[in-house]
Design a protein around this motif. Structure first.
Motif, PDB file in Angstrom:
ATOM      1  N   LEU A   1       0.864  -1.271  -0.071  1.00 49.21           N
ATOM      2  CA  LEU A   1      -0.031  -0.001  -0.029  1.00 49.21           C
ATOM      3  C   LEU A   1       0.804   1.258  -0.036  1.00 49.21           C
ATOM      4  O   LEU A   1       0.419   2.153  -0.447  1.00 49.21           O
ATOM      5  CB  LEU A   1      -0.825  -0.117   1.120  1.00 49.21           C
ATOM      6  CG  LEU A   1      -2.005  -0.933   1.241  1.00 49.21           C
ATOM      7  CD1 LEU A   1      -2.701  -1.003   2.508  1.00 49.21           C
ATOM      8  CD2 LEU A   1      -2.826  -0.748   0.133  1.00 49.21           C
ATOM      9  N   GLN A   2       1.894   1.189   0.760  1.00 48.10           N
ATOM     10  CA  GLN A   2       2.834   2.400   0.947  1.00 48.10           C
ATOM     11  C   GLN A   2       3.396   2.641  -0.422  1.00 48.10           C
ATOM     12  O   GLN A   2       3.924   3.865  -0.689  1.00 48.10           O
ATOM     13  CB  GLN A   2       3.735   2.286   1.964  1.00 48.10           C
ATOM     14  CG  GLN A   2       3.145   2.322   3.295  1.00 48.10           C
ATOM     15  CD  GLN A   2       4.177   1.692   4.393  1.00 48.10           C
ATOM     16  OE1 GLN A   2       5.381   1.367   4.155  1.00 48.10           O
ATOM     17  NE2 GLN A   2       3.681   1.774   5.555  1.00 48.10           N
ATOM     18  N   LYS A   3       3.659   1.534  -1.323  1.00 49.80           N
ATOM     19  CA  LYS A   3       4.395   1.924  -2.620  1.00 49.80           C
ATOM     20  C   LYS A   3       3.400   2.000  -3.617  1.00 49.80           C
ATOM     21  O   LYS A   3       3.733   1.821  -4.951  1.00 49.80           O
ATOM     22  CB  LYS A   3       5.236   0.394  -2.906  1.00 49.80           C
ATOM     23  CG  LYS A   3       6.284   0.171  -2.087  1.00 49.80           C
ATOM     24  CD  LYS A   3       7.066  -1.015  -2.312  1.00 49.80           C
ATOM     25  CE  LYS A   3       8.289  -1.165  -1.616  1.00 49.80           C
ATOM     26  NZ  LYS A   3       8.995  -2.260  -1.575  1.00 49.80           N
ATOM     27  N   GLY A   4       2.194   2.490  -3.301  1.00 50.22           N
ATOM     28  CA  GLY A   4       1.200   2.711  -4.386  1.00 50.22           C
ATOM     29  C   GLY A   4       0.458   1.682  -4.871  1.00 50.22           C
ATOM     30  O   GLY A   4       0.398   1.651  -6.262  1.00 50.22           O
ATOM     31  N   CYS A   5       0.570   0.478  -4.261  1.00 48.27           N
ATOM     32  CA  CYS A   5      -0.177  -0.661  -4.752  1.00 48.27           C
ATOM     33  C   CYS A   5       0.674  -1.327  -5.781  1.00 48.27           C
ATOM     34  O   CYS A   5       0.483  -1.789  -7.028  1.00 48.27           O
ATOM     35  CB  CYS A   5      -1.670  -0.603  -5.251  1.00 48.27           C
ATOM     36  SG  CYS A   5      -2.704  -0.260  -3.761  1.00 48.27           S
ATOM     37  N   ARG A   6       2.034  -1.268  -5.443  1.00 45.94           N
ATOM     38  CA  ARG A   6       3.093  -2.082  -6.446  1.00 45.94           C
ATOM     39  C   ARG A   6       3.783  -2.925  -5.519  1.00 45.94           C
ATOM     40  O   ARG A   6       4.098  -2.751  -4.726  1.00 45.94           O
ATOM     41  CB  ARG A   6       3.900  -1.028  -7.035  1.00 45.94           C
ATOM     42  CG  ARG A   6       3.019  -0.127  -8.208  1.00 45.94           C
ATOM     43  CD  ARG A   6       4.225   0.683  -8.955  1.00 45.94           C
ATOM     44  NE  ARG A   6       5.051   1.504  -8.184  1.00 45.94           N
ATOM     45  CZ  ARG A   6       4.542   2.663  -7.909  1.00 45.94           C
ATOM     46  NH1 ARG A   6       3.750   3.238  -8.351  1.00 45.94           N
ATOM     47  NH2 ARG A   6       5.862   3.253  -6.948  1.00 45.94           N
ATOM     48  N   LEU A   7       4.023  -4.266  -6.124  1.00 51.34           N
ATOM     49  CA  LEU A   7       5.009  -5.102  -5.654  1.00 51.34           C
ATOM     50  C   LEU A   7       6.413  -4.816  -6.064  1.00 51.34           C
ATOM     51  O   LEU A   7       6.650  -4.168  -7.020  1.00 51.34           O
ATOM     52  CB  LEU A   7       4.561  -6.700  -6.304  1.00 51.34           C
ATOM     53  CG  LEU A   7       3.188  -7.145  -5.766  1.00 51.34           C
ATOM     54  CD1 LEU A   7       2.877  -8.416  -6.581  1.00 51.34           C
ATOM     55  CD2 LEU A   7       3.211  -7.469  -4.245  1.00 51.34           C
ATOM     56  N   SER A   8       7.156  -5.120  -5.112  1.00 46.35           N
ATOM     57  CA  SER A   8       8.677  -5.102  -5.309  1.00 46.35           C
ATOM     58  C   SER A   8       9.184  -5.876  -6.607  1.00 46.35           C
ATOM     59  O   SER A   8       8.529  -7.046  -6.766  1.00 46.35           O
ATOM     60  CB  SER A   8       9.539  -5.518  -4.382  1.00 46.35           C
ATOM     61  OG  SER A   8       8.862  -4.684  -2.913  1.00 46.35           O
ATOM     62  N   PRO A   9      10.036  -5.335  -7.285  1.00 43.07           N
ATOM     63  CA  PRO A   9      10.768  -6.201  -8.570  1.00 43.07           C
ATOM     64  C   PRO A   9      11.088  -7.482  -7.895  1.00 43.07           C
ATOM     65  O   PRO A   9      11.485  -7.824  -6.958  1.00 43.07           O
ATOM     66  CB  PRO A   9      11.514  -5.441  -9.133  1.00 43.07           C
ATOM     67  CG  PRO A   9      11.466  -3.967  -8.441  1.00 43.07           C
ATOM     68  CD  PRO A   9      10.688  -4.149  -7.488  1.00 43.07           C
TER      69      PRO A   9
END
Length: 486
Positions: free
Chosen positions: A477-485
């Motif tokens: 959520l903190q990363k703007g709903c993006r998973l880490s690569p």
């Protein structure tokens, strides 16, 4: 409209659904608009609540054909474009008495649709007994013979077998089933079902359908199949495991929760983890079991306590309800990630009606009274976890199947204790989504989010459960709903 009928023989559960969905995936990857229909071969639409005073309409075969044509024309891709291909999976096994009206309907339909617009894929079993190790063709020969006797001739014979099919076996099936060897396709056991579309594409089904149905498609797989291969490769490389306790009433038959399990698998794959489902019969968590069968009781609680997350799917009737409530209470108090996929009311005489009948869906009888189908849920709270997971501004559309609702008179009682109703129906009267403050992930939904989950687009409520269970939700959520690569 082009129609592809998928039938099955020898045994049930042969894999017709996987073949049908794989064909659809391949054709979509070629740029076509594809829809699908799954037919359970029962005459009554709602067999579970069928009234003896009702009867089946005359000319049932005509009714089946008309229904198929209507459903096939409904746009499904979100762009409003009418489908070009309809893949139809006919449930059951050729020869079953309940499927006879449907087989006859499609026997007639093939002539109405014309040869260039209709083809039949027959999925059959090629067993390989351990005693000899030889692949046996007789069950497939018999199944195709029976299908032909009913008036349908397969264009493709998909043979399910444990190992790749030998050339001589393929030629034998070709000879005795009156098809070319290229029309006999082997789908052997693979490491994951995500490999099946890739296997079928490698067998040349794209070129076959292009010629057989005169489809204007590219013969090369497009970007979708490339993504599918990446997903299948990622599944094979996954090492970490996330465990989910599924607390339900029908855990002795995993097929009862097929959609739920698939939704969990899609979400686990999206976060690059393997799924470990711990099936727990909710009745085993109850105090009565502790007295009567203490071993089962303690094993059930041990499985619940050791899981990374908890899911309680819907179920009708009072049996096992107390165990579900105990599991939910434990998840809330121990701050275990939790998702409730549905709920119903069980005691009509209770003095504390938390969940009540929906007035317009309770005329005093069960049959045909559900709030059923796709409905819109309004998401007004911008801080809602589910709203952020859905990635939408103000509403979502999900499929419903229930006849009860949370008593709106008790809304303030819930919210005073930290439960927030973050989703409502369009009229603002019914509570559709609830979230608990100060908890890693405690979510309840009125609808069935598992019905819209897809391998490359997992259901947001299930995705949130797996993220929380793996300890990745807040980071996501903190990363703007993006998973880490990866």
């Amino acid at each position: 409209m082009k129609y592809i009928l998928v039938t099955g023989g020898v045994i049930s559960g042969i894999g017709k659904g996987i073949i049908a969905s794989s064909i659809g995936t391949i054709l979509k990857s070629c740029g076509l608009h594809v829809t699908s229909i799954k037919i359970d071969p029962y005459i009554n639409i709602d067999a579970g609540t069928f009234s003896p005073y009702e009867h089946v309409v005359p000319h049932i075969t005509d009714a089946i054909q008309e229904w198929v044509v209507r459903q096939a024309l409904i746009p499904v891709d979100g762009d409003g474009v009418e489908p070009e291909v309809c893949v139809i999976e006919l449930g059951g096994t050729v020869g079953d008495i309940e499927s006879m009206p449907f087989i006859e309907a499609f026997r007639q339909f093939q002539f109405k649709a014309k040869k260039e617009n209709f083809c039949n894929i027959h999925v059959s079993l090629v067993p390989q007994p351990n005693a000899t190790g030889e692949q046996k063709t007789k069950p497939t020969q018999n199944s195709v013979r029976e299908l032909r006797g009913l008036g349908l001739s397969p264009d493709l014979i998909v043979c399910r077998c444990s190992t790749p099919m030998e050339k001589s076996v393929k030629e034998k099936i070709s000879m005795f089933c009156h098809v070319e060897p290229e029309q006999v396709i082997c789908v052997h056991d693979v490491c994951s079902l995500y490999r099946v579309p890739l296997l079928l594409e490698a067998e040349g089904v794209v070129e076959y359908f292009r010629q057989r149905l005169n489809l204007q498609i590219q013969t090369r797989p497009r970007r979708l199949l490339t993504k599918w291969k990446e997903m299948a490769d990622r599944y094979d490389r996954t090492l970490e495991t996330c465990s989910i306790a599924l607390v339900g009433k029908y855990t002795k038959l995993s097929d009862s929760y097929a959609s739920v399990i698939k939704a969990l698998e899609h979400s686990a794959l999206a976060i690059n983890q393997k799924l470990d489902v711990k099936y727990i019969d909710s009745a085993d968590l109850e105090y009565g079991t502790q007295q009567e069968e203490p071993v089962r009781y303690h094993e059930a609680w041990q499985n619940l306590c050791s899981a990374h997350g908890i899911l309680v799917p819907g179920g009708f009737g009072i049996r096992g309800t107390e165990g579900k409530i105990l599991a939910i209470s434990w998840a809330r108090k121990q701050k275990k990630p939790y998702l409730d996929a549905n709920s119903t009311e069980f005691d009509s005489s209770t003095s504390h009606p938390v969940v009540i009948d929906m007035p317009e869906h309770n005329p005093g009888e069960m049959g045909g009274t559900m709030r059923l189908g796709k409905r819109r849920t309004i998401l007004k709270d911008s801080s809602s976890v589910l709203r952020r997971l859905y990635g939408v501004q103000d509403y979502v559309e999900e499929r419903h199947r229930h006849r009860y609702e949370v008593n709106p008179e008790l809304r303030n009682n819930f919210e005073d204790k930290g439960f927030r109703f973050v989703g409502q129906d369009v009229e603002g009267e019914r509570m559709e989504i609830i979230e608990l403050d100060d908890h890693p992930y405690f979510v309840g939904v009125q609808y069935h989010p598992e019905f819209t989950s897809r391998p490359m687009k997992p259901s947001p409520p299930y995705f949130g459960l797996l993220l929380a269970a793996a300890g990745k939700l807040q980071s996501y959520l903190q990363k703007g709903c993006r998973l880490s690569p990866r």
